[in-house]
Design a protein around this motif. Structure first.
Motif, PDB file in Angstrom:
ATOM      1  N   PRO A 252      38.662  68.320  34.574  1.00  0.00           N
ATOM      2  CA  PRO A 252      39.124  67.680  35.821  1.00  0.00           C
ATOM      3  C   PRO A 252      38.617  68.376  37.088  1.00  0.00           C
ATOM      4  N   TYR A 253      37.314  68.345  37.247  1.00  0.00           N
ATOM      5  CA  TYR A 253      36.762  68.850  38.492  1.00  0.00           C
ATOM      6  C   TYR A 253      36.036  67.714  39.190  1.00  0.00           C
ATOM      7  N   GLY A 254      35.797  67.909  40.445  1.00  0.00           N
ATOM      8  CA  GLY A 254      35.102  66.908  41.233  1.00  0.00           C
ATOM      9  C   GLY A 254      34.674  67.529  42.544  1.00  0.00           C
ATOM     10  N   PHE A 255      34.505  66.685  43.546  1.00  0.00           N
ATOM     11  CA  PHE A 255      34.018  67.152  44.834  1.00  0.00           C
ATOM     12  C   PHE A 255      34.839  66.496  45.934  1.00  0.00           C
ATOM     13  N   ASP A 256      35.100  67.255  46.988  1.00  0.00           N
ATOM     14  CA  ASP A 256      35.821  66.671  48.111  1.00  0.00           C
ATOM     15  C   ASP A 256      34.835  65.912  49.010  1.00  0.00           C
ATOM     16  N   ARG A 257      35.320  65.387  50.094  1.00  0.00           N
ATOM     17  CA  ARG A 257      34.482  64.560  50.980  1.00  0.00           C
ATOM     18  C   ARG A 257      33.297  65.326  51.566  1.00  0.00           C
ATOM     19  N   GLU A 258      33.445  66.644  51.663  1.00  0.00           N
ATOM     20  CA  GLU A 258      32.363  67.469  52.199  1.00  0.00           C
ATOM     21  C   GLU A 258      31.427  67.967  51.090  1.00  0.00           C
ATOM     22  N   GLY A 259      31.691  67.540  49.853  1.00  0.00           N
ATOM     23  CA  GLY A 259      30.843  67.944  48.737  1.00  0.00           C
ATOM     24  C   GLY A 259      31.197  69.277  48.111  1.00  0.00           C
ATOM     25  N   ARG A 260      32.339  69.864  48.492  1.00  0.00           N
ATOM     26  CA  ARG A 260      32.770  71.144  47.920  1.00  0.00           C
ATOM     27  C   ARG A 260      33.400  70.913  46.556  1.00  0.00           C
ATOM     28  N   LEU A 261      33.183  71.843  45.670  1.00  0.00           N
ATOM     29  CA  LEU A 261      33.711  71.769  44.309  1.00  0.00           C
ATOM     30  C   LEU A 261      35.224  71.964  44.322  1.00  0.00           C
ATOM     31  N   ILE A 262      35.936  71.057  43.627  1.00  0.00           N
ATOM     32  CA  ILE A 262      37.391  71.179  43.502  1.00  0.00           C
ATOM     33  C   ILE A 262      37.789  71.050  42.032  1.00  0.00           C
ATOM     34  N   TYR A 263      38.869  71.728  41.685  1.00  0.00           N
ATOM     35  CA  TYR A 263      39.473  71.617  40.359  1.00  0.00           C
ATOM     36  C   TYR A 263      40.879  71.106  40.591  1.00  0.00           C
ATOM     37  N   GLU A 264      41.293  70.084  39.822  1.00  0.00           N
ATOM     38  CA  GLU A 264      42.615  69.499  40.003  1.00  0.00           C
ATOM     39  C   GLU A 264      43.453  69.653  38.741  1.00  0.00           C
ATOM     40  N   GLU A 265      44.668  70.122  38.941  1.00  0.00           N
ATOM     41  CA  GLU A 265      45.613  70.265  37.837  1.00  0.00           C
ATOM     42  C   GLU A 265      46.390  68.959  37.707  1.00  0.00           C
ATOM     43  N   TYR A 266      46.169  68.241  36.606  1.00  0.00           N
ATOM     44  CA  TYR A 266      46.790  66.934  36.382  1.00  0.00           C
ATOM     45  C   TYR A 266      48.182  67.044  35.782  1.00  0.00           C
ATOM     46  N   TYR A 267      48.486  68.143  35.124  1.00  0.00           N
ATOM     47  CA  TYR A 267      49.835  68.385  34.608  1.00  0.00           C
ATOM     48  C   TYR A 267      50.182  69.844  34.861  1.00  0.00           C
ATOM     49  N   GLU A 268      51.469  70.119  34.956  1.00  0.00           N
ATOM     50  CA  GLU A 268      51.930  71.448  35.324  1.00  0.00           C
ATOM     51  C   GLU A 268      51.455  72.500  34.317  1.00  0.00           C
ATOM     52  N   GLY A 269      50.833  73.546  34.835  1.00  0.00           N
ATOM     53  CA  GLY A 269      50.366  74.652  34.002  1.00  0.00           C
ATOM     54  C   GLY A 269      49.001  74.435  33.368  1.00  0.00           C
TER      55      GLY A 269
ATOM     56  N   SER B 170      23.863  72.894  35.013  1.00  0.00           N
ATOM     57  CA  SER B 170      24.232  72.681  36.402  1.00  0.00           C
ATOM     58  C   SER B 170      23.390  73.593  37.271  1.00  0.00           C
ATOM     59  N   THR B 171      23.137  73.141  38.475  1.00  0.00           N
ATOM     60  CA  THR B 171      22.484  73.994  39.463  1.00  0.00           C
ATOM     61  C   THR B 171      23.509  74.944  40.077  1.00  0.00           C
ATOM     62  N   ASN B 172      24.793  74.716  39.775  1.00  0.00           N
ATOM     63  CA  ASN B 172      25.904  75.498  40.316  1.00  0.00           C
ATOM     64  C   ASN B 172      26.560  76.275  39.172  1.00  0.00           C
ATOM     65  N   PRO B 173      26.551  77.614  39.211  1.00  0.00           N
ATOM     66  CA  PRO B 173      27.134  78.376  38.104  1.00  0.00           C
ATOM     67  C   PRO B 173      28.643  78.149  37.918  1.00  0.00           C
ATOM     68  N   VAL B 174      29.356  77.827  38.985  1.00  0.00           N
ATOM     69  CA  VAL B 174      30.802  77.602  38.865  1.00  0.00           C
ATOM     70  C   VAL B 174      31.067  76.312  38.087  1.00  0.00           C
ATOM     71  N   ILE B 175      30.284  75.279  38.354  1.00  0.00           N
ATOM     72  CA  ILE B 175      30.433  74.041  37.580  1.00  0.00           C
ATOM     73  C   ILE B 175      30.134  74.309  36.115  1.00  0.00           C
ATOM     74  N   ALA B 176      29.052  75.015  35.839  1.00  0.00           N
ATOM     75  CA  ALA B 176      28.697  75.317  34.445  1.00  0.00           C
ATOM     76  C   ALA B 176      29.814  76.086  33.752  1.00  0.00           C
ATOM     77  N   ALA B 177      30.458  77.003  34.472  1.00  0.00           N
ATOM     78  CA  ALA B 177      31.536  77.805  33.878  1.00  0.00           C
ATOM     79  C   ALA B 177      32.741  76.955  33.489  1.00  0.00           C
ATOM     80  N   MET B 178      32.915  75.787  34.113  1.00  0.00           N
ATOM     81  CA  MET B 178      34.020  74.904  33.729  1.00  0.00           C
ATOM     82  C   MET B 178      33.939  74.536  32.244  1.00  0.00           C
ATOM     83  N   TYR B 179      32.748  74.594  31.686  1.00  0.00           N
ATOM     84  CA  TYR B 179      32.520  74.160  30.312  1.00  0.00           C
ATOM     85  C   TYR B 179      32.688  75.265  29.273  1.00  0.00           C
TER      86      TYR B 179
END
Length: 188
Positions: free
Chosen positions: A52-69, A30-39
């Motif tokens: 479960p990461y992605g990008f919001d409408r402005e292109g900012r990196l987001i992480y989404e919790e799909y189940y509690e915890g 990744s060109t983004n160290p935070v994205i690479a760290a997800m792995y």
């Protein structure tokens, strides 16, 4: 340009291509160290993945919790390594994922940073504005969980997971989203 690669394994001097869910042997960067760290941790055996990461409408990196915890379960207390590679000739993007590049050839490591606790690392990046973490309660409040359930149902159907209970993805989904399997089985 420096590219980043996250791994649970330390001490790597040369990153080697390996098969992923995309079916080709690549070293992923990744060109983004935070994205690479997800792995630094994947709860599924390769070539399967759950990131479960992605990008919001402005292109900012987001992480989404799909189940509690989920965030703490997957990243809390997990050691990982963030590799930096300064020389990655022929890197290209075979996916539609922003900031992702691959190399089909082995790549020498230039530097490595140990991440003692991935959850703490991500919370710090969130504090710096480099990541937005949506925990389960916020996902529910924002009404994002129905789209997550749809995505998982589509994955279940595409992979025939109801008929393949021993498949690693089936086991993972059954453990964390049992209601989706129960609902699918009731509809038969």
């Amino acid at each position: 340009m420096t590219l980043y690669h996250g791994s649970p394994q330390g001490g790597i001097g040369m990153l080697q291509p390996s098969f992923s869910q995309h079916g080709k042997a690549y070293v992923y960067f990744s060109t983004n160290p935070v994205i690479a760290a997800m792995y630094v941790f994947n709860p599924l055996p390769a070539p399967h993945a759950f990131f479960p990461y992605g990008f919001d409408r402005e292109g900012r990196l987001i992480y989404e919790e799909y189940y509690e915890g989920q965030f703490e379960q997957l990243y809390g207390g997990r050691e990982g390594f963030l590799y930096e590679c300064d020389n990655v000739p022929g890197a290209f993007n075979p996916t539609q994922i922003p900031h992702v590049l691959v190399s089909a050839a082995p790549v020498p490591v230039s530097r490595c940073t140990r991440i003692p606790d991935a959850a703490e690392y991500f919370r710090a990046r969130a504090g710096e504005g480099k990541l937005r973490i949506f925990l389960y309660d916020e996902m529910r409040t924002l009404g994002r969980l129905p789209s997550v359930a749809r995505m998982i149902r589509e994955d279940m159907e595409a992979e025939g997971l109801c008929e393949r209970p021993e498949h690693p993805l089936s086991k993972f989904y059954r453990a964390h989203f049992p209601e989706l399997f129960e609902e699918t089985e009731r509809m038969k």
